[in-house]
Design a protein around this motif. Sequence first.
Motif, PDB file in Angstrom:
ATOM      1  N   LEU A 123      17.012  27.961  -6.295  1.00 25.52           N
ATOM      2  CA  LEU A 123      17.569  29.280  -5.999  1.00 25.52           C
ATOM      3  C   LEU A 123      17.922  30.029  -7.279  1.00 25.52           C
ATOM      4  CD1 LEU A 123      18.646  31.410  -4.031  1.00 25.52           C
ATOM      5  CD2 LEU A 123      20.818  30.134  -3.958  1.00 25.52           C
ATOM      6  N   ALA A 124      18.475  29.336  -8.259  1.00 20.93           N
ATOM      7  CA  ALA A 124      18.825  29.990  -9.524  1.00 20.93           C
ATOM      8  C   ALA A 124      17.583  30.573 -10.188  1.00 20.93           C
ATOM      9  CB  ALA A 124      19.520  28.999 -10.458  1.00 20.93           C
ATOM     10  N   GLY A 125      16.483  29.832 -10.147  1.00 22.26           N
ATOM     11  CA  GLY A 125      15.238  30.329 -10.730  1.00 22.26           C
ATOM     12  C   GLY A 125      14.722  31.553 -10.007  1.00 22.26           C
ATOM     13  N   PHE A 126      14.796  31.526  -8.670  1.00 21.29           N
ATOM     14  CA  PHE A 126      14.334  32.684  -7.902  1.00 21.29           C
ATOM     15  C   PHE A 126      15.199  33.916  -8.173  1.00 21.29           C
ATOM     16  CE2 PHE A 126      14.677  35.408  -4.144  1.00 21.29           C
ATOM     17  CZ  PHE A 126      13.343  35.792  -4.002  1.00 21.29           C
ATOM     18  N   LEU A 127      16.531  33.724  -8.214  1.00 20.75           N
ATOM     19  CA  LEU A 127      17.416  34.846  -8.490  1.00 20.75           C
ATOM     20  C   LEU A 127      17.186  35.403  -9.894  1.00 20.75           C
ATOM     21  CD1 LEU A 127      20.722  33.522  -6.893  1.00 20.75           C
ATOM     22  CD2 LEU A 127      19.265  35.358  -6.014  1.00 20.75           C
ATOM     23  N   PHE A 128      16.933  34.529 -10.846  1.00 12.28           N
ATOM     24  CA  PHE A 128      16.614  34.954 -12.204  1.00 12.28           C
ATOM     25  C   PHE A 128      15.352  35.809 -12.213  1.00 12.28           C
ATOM     26  CE2 PHE A 128      14.161  33.724 -16.115  1.00 12.28           C
ATOM     27  CZ  PHE A 128      14.885  34.491 -17.024  1.00 12.28           C
ATOM     28  N   LEU A 236      14.447  27.090 -17.985  1.00 14.79           N
ATOM     29  CA  LEU A 236      14.491  26.775 -16.555  1.00 14.79           C
ATOM     30  C   LEU A 236      14.662  25.274 -16.333  1.00 14.79           C
ATOM     31  CD1 LEU A 236      11.675  29.185 -15.362  1.00 14.79           C
ATOM     32  CD2 LEU A 236      14.068  29.309 -14.638  1.00 14.79           C
ATOM     33  N   SER A 237      13.988  24.472 -17.130  1.00 12.66           N
ATOM     34  CA  SER A 237      14.127  23.015 -17.008  1.00 12.66           C
ATOM     35  C   SER A 237      15.543  22.575 -17.368  1.00 12.66           C
ATOM     36  CB  SER A 237      13.115  22.314 -17.918  1.00 12.66           C
ATOM     37  OG  SER A 237      11.794  22.632 -17.533  1.00 12.66           O
ATOM     38  N   SER A 238      16.105  23.184 -18.414  1.00 13.01           N
ATOM     39  CA  SER A 238      17.481  22.870 -18.805  1.00 13.01           C
ATOM     40  C   SER A 238      18.462  23.278 -17.708  1.00 13.01           C
ATOM     41  CB  SER A 238      17.819  23.594 -20.115  1.00 13.01           C
ATOM     42  OG  SER A 238      19.140  23.342 -20.520  1.00 13.01           O
ATOM     43  N   ALA A 239      18.209  24.440 -17.105  1.00  6.50           N
ATOM     44  CA  ALA A 239      19.066  24.901 -16.011  1.00  6.50           C
ATOM     45  C   ALA A 239      18.962  23.967 -14.816  1.00  6.50           C
ATOM     46  CB  ALA A 239      18.681  26.319 -15.604  1.00  6.50           C
ATOM     47  N   VAL A 250      25.108  27.826  -9.368  1.00  8.20           N
ATOM     48  CA  VAL A 250      23.924  28.685  -9.334  1.00  8.20           C
ATOM     49  C   VAL A 250      24.171  29.972 -10.111  1.00  8.20           C
ATOM     50  CG1 VAL A 250      22.414  30.053  -7.826  1.00  8.20           C
ATOM     51  CG2 VAL A 250      23.080  27.734  -7.164  1.00  8.20           C
ATOM     52  N   GLY A 251      25.317  30.607  -9.883  1.00  4.86           N
ATOM     53  CA  GLY A 251      25.628  31.848 -10.585  1.00  4.86           C
ATOM     54  C   GLY A 251      25.700  31.661 -12.085  1.00  4.86           C
ATOM     55  N   LEU A 257      20.597  31.905 -17.977  1.00  6.37           N
ATOM     56  CA  LEU A 257      19.197  32.275 -18.148  1.00  6.37           C
ATOM     57  C   LEU A 257      19.056  33.718 -18.630  1.00  6.37           C
ATOM     58  CD1 LEU A 257      17.741  30.574 -14.944  1.00  6.37           C
ATOM     59  CD2 LEU A 257      17.151  29.972 -17.304  1.00  6.37           C
ATOM     60  N   LEU A 258      19.883  34.606 -18.100  1.00  4.67           N
ATOM     61  CA  LEU A 258      19.828  36.008 -18.503  1.00  4.67           C
ATOM     62  C   LEU A 258      20.334  36.201 -19.939  1.00  4.67           C
ATOM     63  CD1 LEU A 258      21.041  37.787 -15.236  1.00  4.67           C
ATOM     64  CD2 LEU A 258      18.714  37.762 -16.182  1.00  4.67           C
ATOM     65  N   VAL A 259      21.392  35.466 -20.305  1.00  2.41           N
ATOM     66  CA  VAL A 259      21.893  35.547 -21.687  1.00  2.41           C
ATOM     67  C   VAL A 259      20.808  35.072 -22.654  1.00  2.41           C
ATOM     68  CG1 VAL A 259      23.554  34.581 -23.321  1.00  2.41           C
ATOM     69  CG2 VAL A 259      24.322  35.354 -21.066  1.00  2.41           C
ATOM     70  N   GLY A 260      20.154  33.974 -22.326  1.00  2.00           N
ATOM     71  CA  GLY A 260      19.076  33.480 -23.178  1.00  2.00           C
ATOM     72  C   GLY A 260      17.910  34.445 -23.242  1.00  2.00           C
ATOM     73  N   ASN A 261      17.596  35.071 -22.109  1.00  2.00           N
ATOM     74  CA  ASN A 261      16.519  36.050 -22.078  1.00  2.00           C
ATOM     75  C   ASN A 261      16.815  37.229 -22.992  1.00  2.00           C
ATOM     76  OD1 ASN A 261      15.431  38.723 -20.373  1.00  2.00           O
ATOM     77  ND2 ASN A 261      13.952  37.043 -20.479  1.00  2.00           N
TER      78      ASN A 261
END
Length: 318
Positions: A123-128, A236-239, A250-251, A257-261
């Motif tokens: 779910l975290a990946g999809f939301l990202f 994503l693998s680390s997450a 999840v949040g 992921l967004l901070v890293g992006n």
Amino acid sequence: MEIVSPSSGHFWAALLRAEVILTLNIAAGLVIGELILGLGVVERLFAPLVPFLGRIGIHEKIAAAMFLSLGSSRSAAALISGAYSSGEITREEATMGTLSLAFPGYLRRWVGTAAMASGIAGLAGFLFAAVLVLRSACRFVWVVAILVRHGKRNISSVRNTSPSRPDWKGRGKRLARTLAKSLPWAWAFFALTYALVPAADRFFTEHVARWGFYSLIPPEGWAVAVSSLAHVTAALSSASGALASGALGVGQAVLALLVGNMASSITRTMRQNVGFWVGVFPKDLVPGLLRWHLATTLTLEAVSILAVWCAAGVSVFG
């Protein structure tokens, strides 16, 4: 694209391979752009839309590039470069038109990106992935609004672009001159950024993440964010691992992921966009294009991080 440290024995071979790929991308994009312009494809295809496009202020070459970017954003950029070089569009139109190409091009890849992100981080990946496409759509609306506003002020200055007999000899000479002038700049700039990116990544890893920002996300989240500097799949693998261990919710994983992006966006721009832009566009266009690209990208990245951070306590995130 893998970035190899200059101290590595594989650096020069990797750099040469990357430079060859860059050269082929630039040459192919310019050739396709000149073919499309020379054959009058744009004028014939968009002739019924010209009155409407003129009324709202979007040049038909810009609209054609947007559609072309669904298949090849680099060929679309070369189409805009050719139209700008021939005086058919203004600098502002070329700048905003180029920035508008990102969203149609991203739509083509997004389904695969969302599937990959969901498969790795659930779910975290999809939301990202959902935040990324929504952010790209907002940026598209933003730059198109500027494009339309500018175009409405300059409708009377739009030149006649009715189809004419293609001057292949002249176009061939112009293409050769463009390649001769732009390729050395593109090679030099790409080599410089290729060599400096590992140092920039280490600087962020060793210093920036320590400057009092740990309260934003847990240390495990910073591990995810730093992984983004290598590649999104690594993040994503680390997450996924942090979610499985319960170290992140999840949040928090989406936020990391967004901070890293965002942290990797500048180095990503340098190695993916600017080298190509320097090779394709006239040099007077590139500085403004880079400023607007970073301004719109970083602003929306910051807004998306703030929005997710505010929503991280909502139960849907867990």
